[in-house]
Design an enzyme around this catalytic site. Structure first.
Site, short mmCIF file in Angstrom:
data_model
loop_
_atom_site.label_atom_id
_atom_site.label_comp_id
_atom_site.label_asym_id
_atom_site.label_seq_id
_atom_site.Cartn_x
_atom_site.Cartn_y
_atom_site.Cartn_z
N MET A 1 0.77 -1.12 -0.08
CA MET A 1 -0.01 -0.04 0.08
C MET A 1 0.74 1.27 -0.02
SD MET A 1 -3.29 -0.08 2.39
CE MET A 1 -2.40 -0.77 3.59
N PRO A 2 2.30 0.99 -0.18
CA PRO A 2 2.85 2.59 -0.19
C PRO A 2 2.71 3.38 -1.24
CG PRO A 2 4.18 0.41 -0.09
CD PRO A 2 3.08 0.04 -0.52
#
Lengths: 67, 67, 67, 67, 67, 67
Positions: free
Chosen positions: C1-2
């Site tokens: 999810m970065p």
């Protein structure tokens, strides 16, 4: 796929408020622009009132002056 | 001279991991784009899972649901 | 999810280079931090050399001076 | 109406310094570009030295090495 | 006083859509968090599909593949 | 080592003005915080008036109304 960054002053925003805000912004982007909510990312930054300036002074100073 | 900002959820990233990540990104920019590592800046932001939303809900909520 | 934002000066970065950079950063986050590549977002900003300053002068000026 | 974001390493910046910095940047934008100070927003981010990389290493590492 | 930055892919967003989006986000922050709309700033960045990566590839590549 | 991002509306900012702004901000950080100008990075983003909202409307709309 939109990415949204919301900066507000750090003044007691609850988990519930954050959750509602994320839901609201994601729905807005879906309804207005047709964006897929599954890949919409929303990041909320809470900023100390000493670190937020407007009108040439910090929000801490404004709050003290009653503005 | 590149500037890189990496945002990840705040979930126990160690000093060693941060150090390796900064090294890795800097080398990537040198190898792929020929950028001078001496002036490459990398800033890592660790974001509370209550403040990160995806799919219209916070990461805290997703973790609870087991996603 | 970065979420990753890369800013570089606008100096002829090709589609292929951008594509390779996005691939490389996504793999790095997967290998080093175990991040799911499917939800890793990378945004590249190309900045005019007139709008990028370092050492108190624009990159345009530095390039002219030969630095 | 400008928006300014200043990132510095988190190393003991006092309230007074932050206040002076916000005032200084707001005045600069007024004097140089004629921007209305009332709607100029300045946000200061203080970043842990473990999370700031330059030259492929963290500022924490550089400080230890004496650079 | 919130500051909101919205990044979307550059794919024909009209003036009217932008205007509605700014109105919608500002109202949401007023309704949900009680924020003064007069000082709410919203900035929309439209990003070229070559410069936006997700899942390790550019949006341009995904569009070609039909995802 | 500071990183500064300045966003202004895109309304004819000249090369000379950008250059002076970068110089001014870099000096301010040196004089007020003792920051090394050689590693101070300043990036100016010029934002279309259709993409900048304040008070729930775009700057384009405000300019038309004469505010």
């Amino acid at each position: 796929m939109p990415y949204v960054n919301i900066k507000v002053t750090k003044e007691g925003l609850t988990k519930e408020k954050k959750s509602a805000l994320i839901k609201g912004v994601t729905e807005l982007l879906q309804n207005q622009l047709g964006k897929n909510p599954q890949t919409t990312v929303v990041i909320i930054d809470e900023v100390d009132t000493d670190n937020w300036g407007i009108g040439g002074e910090t929000v801490t100073e404004r709050r003290k002056r009653g503005s």
